[in-house]
Design a protein around this motif. Structure first.
Motif, PDB file in Angstrom:
ATOM      1  N   LEU A 312      -4.386  92.074  53.052  1.00 58.33           N
ATOM      2  CA  LEU A 312      -4.544  90.770  53.689  1.00 58.33           C
ATOM      3  C   LEU A 312      -4.356  90.885  55.190  1.00 58.33           C
ATOM      4  N   TYR A 316      -7.017  89.461  57.307  1.00 59.57           N
ATOM      5  CA  TYR A 316      -6.825  88.186  57.985  1.00 59.57           C
ATOM      6  C   TYR A 316      -5.922  88.247  59.211  1.00 59.57           C
ATOM      7  N   HIS A 320      -2.053  84.747  59.112  1.00 59.59           N
ATOM      8  CA  HIS A 320      -2.834  84.057  58.066  1.00 59.59           C
ATOM      9  C   HIS A 320      -1.870  83.587  56.984  1.00 59.59           C
ATOM     10  N   GLU A 322      -2.125  83.412  53.903  1.00 58.86           N
ATOM     11  CA  GLU A 322      -2.063  84.299  52.751  1.00 58.86           C
ATOM     12  C   GLU A 322      -1.156  85.460  53.039  1.00 58.86           C
ATOM     13  N   ARG A 325       2.366  84.180  53.033  1.00 58.97           N
ATOM     14  CA  ARG A 325       2.817  83.972  51.640  1.00 58.97           C
ATOM     15  C   ARG A 325       3.089  85.307  50.966  1.00 58.97           C
TER      16      ARG A 325
END
Length: 731
Positions: A312, A316, A320, A322, A325
């Protein structure tokens, strides 16, 4: 006194004297022999026949066992054992068994209804009754079975055969079948008696063992109960051979060792983890963490989130949502991992603490158990004593129980150490009577009876027979043996009208006359000085004293001597009676001065013998012979005559002879051949020697020279047959 030695008889016994005794009493010997021999022979040879049967048993070693396949090798049995078996066979108990087995109490031969002969068996039964008395019943009677058993024992012979183990049982009876049956029954009764004796011993042992075993069983129970109660009371209970305290200590020691291993292991893990954390580790490399499935799962999840986060971020960028998270998820997982590692470390610390507490607890339990064991050790001393006592009682109980089992197993299966090796068979021929044995018994019994009769007769013959008898028994010289006139004439026949002194004068060369010449010679040459006054006496009356005195006087006259015979027996007047005359004046009248010596003196025209008789007047009570007048008379006679013969009274009944003997130069004692008792002669010698008179010698008178020649061993008359023809006047 001197006579003690004189009267000791020292008769020498030799062959010739025995032959002499036999000849002397030959009539008695042959008479008794002739009566006893046919009687004994008839009793033995003409009695009912007796049959003999014999059975045999052999004694073996009772306790010796033979191994299978190996022959039994009997060791020697001592003589005492065999003798004991012989005595048992001879016992009244075995005999009574035979009586009952054969019902002999109903047999007429034994129950007294048949006539019984008197034989050896009867004698043996009688002797056994004396030496082995039997018990009578309450009425004082002997039981029939016992009485018959004694009869059987009197007819049975039980003996060991040589030096073997075999014992023979021989029975004699008038019936051959009965003899064999009794002999066989005797062996079976003996064997059964031994079996019954053993069975009785077993029964007695059982009767004694049963209550004893019951008593011992109670003792065992009491001893075991005491042991168990003591164990319980002192906490000495045990299993598998050790006490509870010992087992507890053993278990606690094993547990303590295990706990200590676990404690060491947990301490090592905790120490390692702490050391790793102290070195900056976050706990990932701690061993417990590596082995935790939770940590492994969280790490896998973290690795996946990390891989996704990296992807990720590449796609990103860091800001980001995501990515944020994913970062939050990764941080959450790592936090969970750290929490799990912390929990694991805390768990290690808890386990280490638990192991320490377990070890401490076990150490305390072991100490308490050791204290209990020390207390138990003191109690074990008494326990051991109780257990030893219980063990000893149990061993005794078991030994008695084994003995009871043995006796119970042997009951009814008894055997003996004796076996029958030969059964009795009925005899084909009687064992007795036999002619040779009957003759031998007759001859033996007759010889013994005859010899006994001779010995009895010889012991009763207390008279003197030979010159040796005179010298040994009386201790004085033997002067002569004067024959009995009848024994010197043919066929012993003598004319009643011829007196002995007349026969002597008529036949001066006869054996009868020679006897008086021997007596005269003994008197003349006994001492250096020729005797002038000769006293002739005897112990008892009727010894031939007067006849001997007158005949001796005749012998002196025939030899040219001047002799006078003085009748000094005032009571009998024997000299006057011998010459067949009576006188009214004599010795007493001379002593009382009523007549002179010449007036009273008489003379026998045939013999030329002068004699001074005793008148027919009443016997005087005056002491004639002790007076001085009698001494003067003797002096007067000595001056007138060559020899003065004093015919005195017997010594034993009259005292006169003791006085006269003191006045004589020579005292001759006459002893009637085989008639005068030896003790009477000895008593006479004692009396006369007590008067301080020495007897010059003794002469045997009225000797039967024919009989003397047969058995007068030790005397010259024994050889009469050799010299009897020397007498020219033999009739």
């Amino acid at each position: 006194m001197a006579t003690d030695k004189r009267f000791k008889v020292e008769d020498a016994i030799n062959l010739e004297s025995l032959i002499s005794d036999f000849r002397k009493y030959s009539r008695i010997f042959f008479l008794v022999f002739a009566v006893v021999f046919p009687a004994v022979f008839a009793l033995n040879y003409f009695r009912a026949p007796i049959y003999t049967s014999t059975s045999r048993v052999m004694i073996t070693n009772e306790n010796e066992q033979a191994l299978p396949g190996i022959a039994k090798n009997d060791s020697p049995i001592d003589t005492a054992t065999i003798d004991s078996e012989v005595e048992m066979l001879n016992s009244i108990g075995v005999a009574e068994r035979v009586v009952r087995e054969l019902n002999l109490e109903k047999d007429p031969e034994f129950n007294g209804t048949a006539s019984q002969g008197f034989g050896i068996g009867s004698i043996k039964a009688w002797v056994r009754g004396l030496t082995h008395p039997v018990q009578a019943n309450a009425k004082g009677e002997i039981e029939p079975v016992t009485r018959i058993a004694n009869i059987l024992l009197g007819n049975v012979d039980i003996n060991r055969v040589g030096t073997t183990r075999v014992i023979s049982i021989t029975y004699k009876n008038g019936s051959k079948v009965k003899a064999a049956n009794i002999a066989n029954s005797w062996t079976t009764a003996y064997l059964q008696a031994k079996i019954d004796a053993k069975e009785a011993v077993n029964q007695q042992a059982n009767g004694w063992l049963n209550p004893k075993i019951e008593e011992l069983r109670k003792q065992v129970e009491t001893a075991d109960r005491a042991v168990q109660e003591y164990k319980i009371r002192n906490n000495l209970l045990s299993a598998t051979g050790s006490t509870m305290a010992e087992q507890e200590i053993s278990d606690l020691n094993r547990q303590l060792a295990t706990v200590r291993v676990d404690q060491a292991e947990s301490a090592a893990r905790l120490s390692t983890a702490r050391r790793q954390l102290a070195n900056g580790s976050n706990g990932d490399d701690v061993g417990e963490s590596l082995n935790s499935s939770v940590v492994g799962s969280l790490r896998t999840q973290a690795a996946q989130i990390s891989a996704k986060l990296a992807e990720l971020q590449t796609r990103y960028g860091p800001a980001h949502p995501e990515v944020v998270r994913a970062k939050n998820q990764l941080a959450d997982v790592n936090g969970q991992i750290q929490s799990e590692i912390s929990r694991i470390i805390s768990n290690l610390e808890a386990q280490d603490q638990i192991q320490r507490q377990r070890a401490a607890s076990l150490i305390g339990s072991v100490g308490a158990a050791r204290g209990q064991l020390a207390s138990n050790s003191k109690a074990m001393v008494k326990l051991n004593e109780l257990e030893l006592n219980a063990q000893a009682v149990r061993q005794i109980y078991e030994s008695y129980l084994d003995r009871l089992k043995q006796t119970a197993s042997q009951s009814g299966l008894q055997t003996t150490n004796a076996t029958i090796v030969a059964e009795a068979k009925p005899a084909e021929a009687p064992s007795s009577p036999k002619l040779a044995i009957a003759l031998l018994l007759g001859f033996s019994c007759a010889s013994i009876a005859s010899g006994g009769a001779v010995m009895v007769r010889r012991s009763m013959d207390s008279g003197l027979v030979t010159s040796q008898d005179v010298e040994k028994s009386l201790g004085i010289n033997h002067l002569a043996s004067i024959p009995d006139l009848a024994s010197t004439v043919a066929n012993g026949k003598l004319s009643p009208s011829i007196k002995p002194h007349q026969h002597l004068v008529q036949r001066p060369l006869s054996a009868f006359a020679e006897g008086f010449r021997n007596l005269r010679a003994s008197m003349l040459y006994a001492n250096d000085k020729q005797p002038k006054i000769v006293a002739i006496t005897s112990a008892l009356p009727a010894e031939g004293k007067t006849t001997t005195t007158v005949c001796l006087a005749a012998a002196f006259v025939m030899a040219g001597n001047k002799v006078i015979v003085v009748d000094c027996d005032l009571r009998r007047r024997s000299v006057s009676a011998l010459f067949g005359k009576s006188f009214d004046k004599g010795l007493v009248e001379v002593m009382t001065d009523k007549v002179t010596l010449e007036e009273a003196t008489q003379k026998d025209e045939l013999t030329g013998v002068a004699y001074l008789p005793v008148s027919d007047q009443p016997v005087t009570t005056l002491d004639i012979f002790g007076s001085d007048g009698f001494d003067k008379l003797l002096d007067q006679l000595k001056q007138t005559y060559d020899v003065v013969l004093l015919d005195t009274a017997p010594i034993l009944p009259v005292a006169d002879t003791r006085i006269l003997a003191r006045k004589a130069d020579f005292v001759a004692l006459l002893v009637r051949w085989r008639q005068t008792p030896r003790r009477a002669v000895q008593a006479a010698l004692e009396i006369i020697e007590a008067a301080d008179v020495k007897v010059s010698g003794a002469a045997l008178v009225q000797v039967n020279i024919k009989e003397q020649s047969k058995y007068g061993y030790g005397d010259s008359g024994y050889y009469y047959k050799e010299y009897k023809n020397y007498y020219l006047d033999a009739s």
